[in-house]
Design a protein around this motif. Structure first.
Motif, short mmCIF file in Angstrom:
data_model
loop_
_atom_site.label_atom_id
_atom_site.label_comp_id
_atom_site.label_asym_id
_atom_site.label_seq_id
_atom_site.Cartn_x
_atom_site.Cartn_y
_atom_site.Cartn_z
N LEU A 246 0.82 -1.21 0.00
CA LEU A 246 0.00 0.00 0.00
C LEU A 246 0.85 1.26 0.00
N ALA A 247 2.17 1.11 -0.10
CA ALA A 247 3.05 2.28 -0.15
C ALA A 247 2.67 3.14 -1.35
N GLY A 248 2.80 4.45 -1.18
CA GLY A 248 2.41 5.37 -2.23
C GLY A 248 0.99 5.88 -2.07
N SER A 249 0.27 5.37 -1.06
CA SER A 249 -1.09 5.84 -0.79
C SER A 249 -1.20 6.27 0.67
N PHE A 250 -2.27 6.97 1.00
CA PHE A 250 -2.43 7.47 2.37
C PHE A 250 -3.90 7.51 2.73
N ALA A 251 -4.17 7.57 4.02
CA ALA A 251 -5.53 7.73 4.55
C ALA A 251 -5.53 8.86 5.55
N GLU A 252 -6.64 9.57 5.65
CA GLU A 252 -6.79 10.66 6.61
C GLU A 252 -8.07 10.47 7.42
N LEU A 253 -8.04 10.95 8.65
CA LEU A 253 -9.20 10.89 9.53
C LEU A 253 -9.17 12.12 10.43
N SER A 254 -10.34 12.73 10.64
CA SER A 254 -10.41 13.91 11.50
C SER A 254 -11.70 13.87 12.31
N THR A 255 -11.67 14.51 13.46
CA THR A 255 -12.86 14.67 14.28
C THR A 255 -12.73 15.95 15.09
N GLY A 256 -13.85 16.56 15.43
CA GLY A 256 -13.77 17.81 16.17
C GLY A 256 -15.15 18.35 16.51
N ILE A 257 -15.16 19.50 17.13
CA ILE A 257 -16.40 20.16 17.53
C ILE A 257 -16.32 21.64 17.16
N ASP A 271 -25.71 27.34 17.82
CA ASP A 271 -25.79 25.89 17.72
C ASP A 271 -24.38 25.30 17.80
N SER A 272 -24.32 24.01 18.10
CA SER A 272 -23.04 23.30 18.14
C SER A 272 -22.87 22.49 16.87
N LEU A 273 -21.62 22.20 16.51
CA LEU A 273 -21.30 21.43 15.32
C LEU A 273 -20.47 20.21 15.72
N LEU A 274 -20.77 19.08 15.10
CA LEU A 274 -19.97 17.88 15.28
C LEU A 274 -19.24 17.64 13.96
N LEU A 275 -17.93 17.75 13.97
CA LEU A 275 -17.14 17.73 12.74
C LEU A 275 -16.41 16.40 12.60
N GLY A 276 -16.07 16.07 11.37
CA GLY A 276 -15.33 14.85 11.10
C GLY A 276 -15.19 14.63 9.61
N GLY A 277 -14.36 13.67 9.25
CA GLY A 277 -14.17 13.35 7.84
C GLY A 277 -13.08 12.32 7.65
N PHE A 278 -12.98 11.83 6.42
CA PHE A 278 -11.93 10.88 6.08
C PHE A 278 -11.59 11.04 4.61
N ALA A 279 -10.44 10.51 4.21
CA ALA A 279 -10.00 10.61 2.82
C ALA A 279 -9.06 9.46 2.50
N TRP A 280 -8.98 9.13 1.21
CA TRP A 280 -7.98 8.19 0.69
C TRP A 280 -7.36 8.82 -0.54
N GLY A 281 -6.03 8.74 -0.63
CA GLY A 281 -5.36 9.35 -1.77
C GLY A 281 -4.07 8.66 -2.13
N VAL A 282 -3.47 9.11 -3.20
CA VAL A 282 -2.20 8.56 -3.69
C VAL A 282 -1.25 9.72 -3.99
N TYR A 283 0.04 9.45 -3.82
CA TYR A 283 1.08 10.42 -4.16
C TYR A 283 1.43 10.29 -5.63
N LEU A 284 1.67 11.42 -6.28
CA LEU A 284 2.02 11.47 -7.70
C LEU A 284 3.53 11.57 -7.83
N GLY A 285 4.21 10.44 -7.64
CA GLY A 285 5.66 10.48 -7.61
C GLY A 285 6.10 11.37 -6.47
N ASP A 286 6.88 12.41 -6.76
CA ASP A 286 7.20 13.42 -5.75
C ASP A 286 6.75 14.79 -6.25
N ARG A 287 5.58 14.78 -6.95
CA ARG A 287 5.06 16.02 -7.54
C ARG A 287 3.75 16.47 -6.92
N GLY A 288 3.18 15.70 -5.98
CA GLY A 288 1.92 16.11 -5.40
C GLY A 288 1.06 14.92 -5.03
#
Length: 353
Positions: A246-257, A271-288
């Motif tokens: 799975l090298a060359g890829s990444f995952a993200e996770l966040s949570t907050g208020i 009002d209050s907010l319950l925040l969060g999210g996730f992501a999956w991505g890949v690196y483009l060589g060493d360009r982004g």
């Protein structure tokens, strides 16, 4: 209750992403060149039956260890989503059940990330990609096109950020070209784990940061003014730490208020907010990098998806790409879909070393 839920979600993520050496597997056949026909069959297996049994695509291309690890992680994600989501669903979204939402997002994110990762392995994921550290400072100028059921808007945005050791400071503004809306944001973050802001390619992009932000939004057409303050914990994991394939890829996770105060038509509301999210991505060589993501907040330009009975609960989805065109200049493009479509194109100058 809130902090217990966050700790449970964090413990789950740590258990799944615990670094370890990926050893060659004894029961795997000698790895040779995978034929195009087998790649196509593997991708098909990963997309359709693999949505239920994660790892099928990896298994077809003889990566059995990876297949087992993806299946294990997806099973843990389903369990976490069930633990966090069942009280929310059974109670009809009762506020007392809301502390389970971060676990629901973490579990659902783990399930989808392992599915995407399996498709990536089946398709022959480029494992040579590397993360690019944030630069010591940067400025960005871009345009945003907003489309919803009521209007079309063109907006201009400008942001700047600077890293001072482990502290990251940012400020930005967003202005409607027609003068009907204005946004402003001040943010600060603390890097708990991860590489410093050097602007260079790095071997591991994993990180944990704590961010806070104060936002202001004024819309003359809607006669509304909103002030929001939030606190978010966000982490990124280079998936090569979980399995070498799975090298060359990444995952993200966040949570907050967050806390939101809105003023409209002579009245106001808090009002209050319950925040969060996730992501999956890949690196483009060493360009982004490119990534797909889910964002649970519904007070952004995109709003939330009108998901039948879950409307008002589900956030937005999107994809983005961030690519270096020279060592100093980068281009960012993004499409986010909620109740509105938000398209962004921006040019960023990367200053510092």
């Amino acid at each position: 209750m809130w902090h217990r839920t966050c700790l449970t979600a964090a413990a789950l993520v740590v258990a799944l992403v615990r670094p370890g050496r990926a050893q060659p597997e004894d029961d795997a056949p000698p790895r040779g060149e995978i034929s195009m026909q087998r790649r196509i069959a593997a991708v098909a297996a990963a997309i359709v039956p693999g949505f239920v049994a994660h790892g099928l695509g990896s298994y077809v291309v003889h990566e059995r260890r990876t297949a087992r690890r993806l299946l294990l992680a997806s099973g843990a994600g389903v369990g976490a989503a069930a633990i966090g989501g069942l009280p929310v669903g059974i109670s009809g979204g009762n506020p007392y059940a809301s502390p389970g939402i971060p676990l629901l997002i973490a579990g659902g994110g783990t399930f989808l990330v392992t599915w995407f990762a399996d498709i990536g392995v089946a398709a022959g994921l480029d494992r040579e990609g590397r993360a690019i550290a944030a630069p010591p400072w940067s400025v960005e100028l871009g345009t945003i096109w907003l489309h919803d059921a009521f209007r079309e808007r063109a907006l201009v945005h400008a942001t700047g950020r600077i890293a001072l050791g482990r502290i990251d400071l940012a400020a930005g503004t967003l202005v409607d070209a027609g003068g009907d809306a204005r946004d402003g944001e001040l943010g600060a973050g603390v890097r708990i784990l991860g590489a410093p802001a050097t602007g260079h390619a790095i071997a591991d992009g994993s990180r944990v940061v704590v961010r806070s932000a104060l936002r202001y939004h004024a819309d003359d057409a809607d006669m509304v003014t909103v002030v929001t303050g939030d606190l978010v914990v966000a982490g990124r994991l280079d998936l090569g730490r979980y399995d070498a394939m799975l090298a060359g890829s990444f995952a993200e996770l966040s949570t907050g208020i967050g806390i939101e105060r809105a003023r409209y038509a002579g009245d106001h509301d808090t009002d209050s907010l319950l925040l969060g999210g996730f992501a999956w991505g890949v690196y483009l060589g060493d360009r982004g990098e490119v990534a797909a993501y889910y964002d649970h907040r519904r007070d952004s330009l995109a709003g939330g998806i009108a998901a039948w009975r879950a409307a008002g609960f589900v956030g937005s989805v999107g994809v983005y790409g961030d690519v270096l065109i020279t060592p100093r200049w980068a281009v960012r493009g993004e499409l986010e879909i909620g109740s509105s479509y938000v398209t962004t194109l921006a040019l960023r100058y990367r200053g510092g070393s």
